[in-house]
Write a protein that holds these residues in place. Structure first.
Motif, short mmCIF file in Angstrom:
data_model
loop_
_atom_site.label_atom_id
_atom_site.label_comp_id
_atom_site.label_asym_id
_atom_site.label_seq_id
_atom_site.Cartn_x
_atom_site.Cartn_y
_atom_site.Cartn_z
N GLY A 52 56.13 31.77 30.80
CA GLY A 52 54.93 31.92 31.59
C GLY A 52 55.19 31.68 33.07
O GLY A 52 56.26 31.25 33.48
N ALA A 53 54.16 31.97 33.85
CA ALA A 53 54.27 31.73 35.29
C ALA A 53 54.51 30.26 35.59
O ALA A 53 55.15 29.90 36.58
N SER A 54 54.03 29.40 34.70
CA SER A 54 54.21 27.96 34.87
C SER A 54 55.55 27.47 34.35
O SER A 54 55.90 26.31 34.55
N GLY A 55 56.27 28.35 33.64
CA GLY A 55 57.56 27.95 33.09
C GLY A 55 57.55 27.64 31.61
O GLY A 55 58.61 27.39 31.03
N HIS A 56 56.38 27.66 31.01
CA HIS A 56 56.30 27.39 29.57
C HIS A 56 56.99 28.51 28.81
O HIS A 56 56.81 29.68 29.11
N THR A 57 57.76 28.13 27.79
CA THR A 57 58.55 29.12 27.06
C THR A 57 58.12 29.23 25.60
O THR A 57 57.56 28.29 25.01
N TYR A 58 58.41 30.39 25.04
CA TYR A 58 58.18 30.68 23.62
C TYR A 58 59.37 31.48 23.12
O TYR A 58 59.89 32.35 23.82
N TYR A 59 59.77 31.20 21.87
CA TYR A 59 60.87 31.93 21.24
C TYR A 59 60.48 32.36 19.84
O TYR A 59 59.80 31.61 19.12
N SER A 60 60.95 33.52 19.45
CA SER A 60 60.76 33.92 18.07
C SER A 60 61.65 33.05 17.18
O SER A 60 62.67 32.51 17.63
N ASP A 61 61.29 32.92 15.94
CA ASP A 61 62.05 32.07 15.03
C ASP A 61 63.48 32.56 14.89
O ASP A 61 64.40 31.77 14.69
N SER A 62 63.69 33.87 14.99
CA SER A 62 65.01 34.43 14.76
C SER A 62 66.01 34.09 15.86
O SER A 62 67.23 34.19 15.64
N VAL A 63 65.55 33.68 17.02
CA VAL A 63 66.46 33.38 18.13
C VAL A 63 66.36 31.94 18.60
O VAL A 63 67.16 31.50 19.44
N LYS A 64 65.42 31.19 18.07
CA LYS A 64 65.21 29.80 18.52
C LYS A 64 66.48 29.00 18.32
O LYS A 64 67.10 29.03 17.25
N GLY A 65 66.88 28.30 19.35
CA GLY A 65 68.09 27.49 19.29
C GLY A 65 69.34 28.23 19.73
O GLY A 65 70.39 27.62 19.95
N ARG A 66 69.26 29.55 19.84
CA ARG A 66 70.42 30.35 20.25
C ARG A 66 70.20 31.01 21.61
O ARG A 66 71.15 31.19 22.37
N PHE A 67 68.96 31.41 21.89
CA PHE A 67 68.65 32.11 23.13
C PHE A 67 67.86 31.20 24.06
O PHE A 67 67.08 30.36 23.60
N THR A 68 68.03 31.40 25.36
CA THR A 68 67.28 30.65 26.35
C THR A 68 66.78 31.60 27.42
O THR A 68 67.57 32.35 28.01
N ILE A 69 65.48 31.57 27.66
CA ILE A 69 64.89 32.38 28.72
C ILE A 69 64.66 31.48 29.93
O ILE A 69 64.28 30.31 29.80
N SER A 70 64.90 32.03 31.12
CA SER A 70 64.69 31.28 32.34
C SER A 70 64.31 32.26 33.45
O SER A 70 64.48 33.47 33.31
#
Length: 117
Positions: A52-70
């Motif tokens: 989000g614009a505030s920096g809050h992140t969401y990940y799908s279950d299939s990539v959680k723990g492996r991918f990082t968005i920034s």
């Protein structure tokens, strides 16, 4: 005119890593939620990660723990760090932007990620 340009897609071996980048122009980047979607052959496009614009992140279950968005608002760029890649991650990855509190949304042209030995 708003434009999103992805880069960083490549062929990588299982267990490897990649970093995708999406450079935005012609839009209010800091006030936009940014996301990465992917679409594999014969499958529907799916949400991978969102910031989000505030920096809050969401990940799908299939990539959680492996991918990082920034995101880097100074560079109008969003990143997707992808670690421990699996063949199932093979897809075209698309950048998406939506100006918050509006229906203004944009897509990039996509970048191919192939995970194969």
């Amino acid at each position: 005119q708003a434009q999103l340009v992805e880069s960083g897609g490549a062929l990588v071996q299982p267990g490897g890593f990649l970093r995708l980048s999406c450079a935005a122009s012609g839009m209010m980047f800091s006030r936009s939620a940014m996301a990465w979607y992917r679409q594999a052959p014969d499958k529907e496009r799916e949400l991978v990660a969102r910031i989000g614009a505030s920096g809050h992140t969401y990940y799908s279950d299939s990539v959680k723990g492996r991918f990082t968005i920034s995101r880097d608002n100074a560079k109008n760029t969003v990143y997707l760090q992808m670690n421990s890649l699996e063949p199932e991650d093979t897809a075209v990855y698309y950048c998406y932007a939506q100006l918050v509190y509006t229906d203004q949304a944009y897509w990039g042209q996509g970048t191919q990620v192939t995970v194969s030995s």
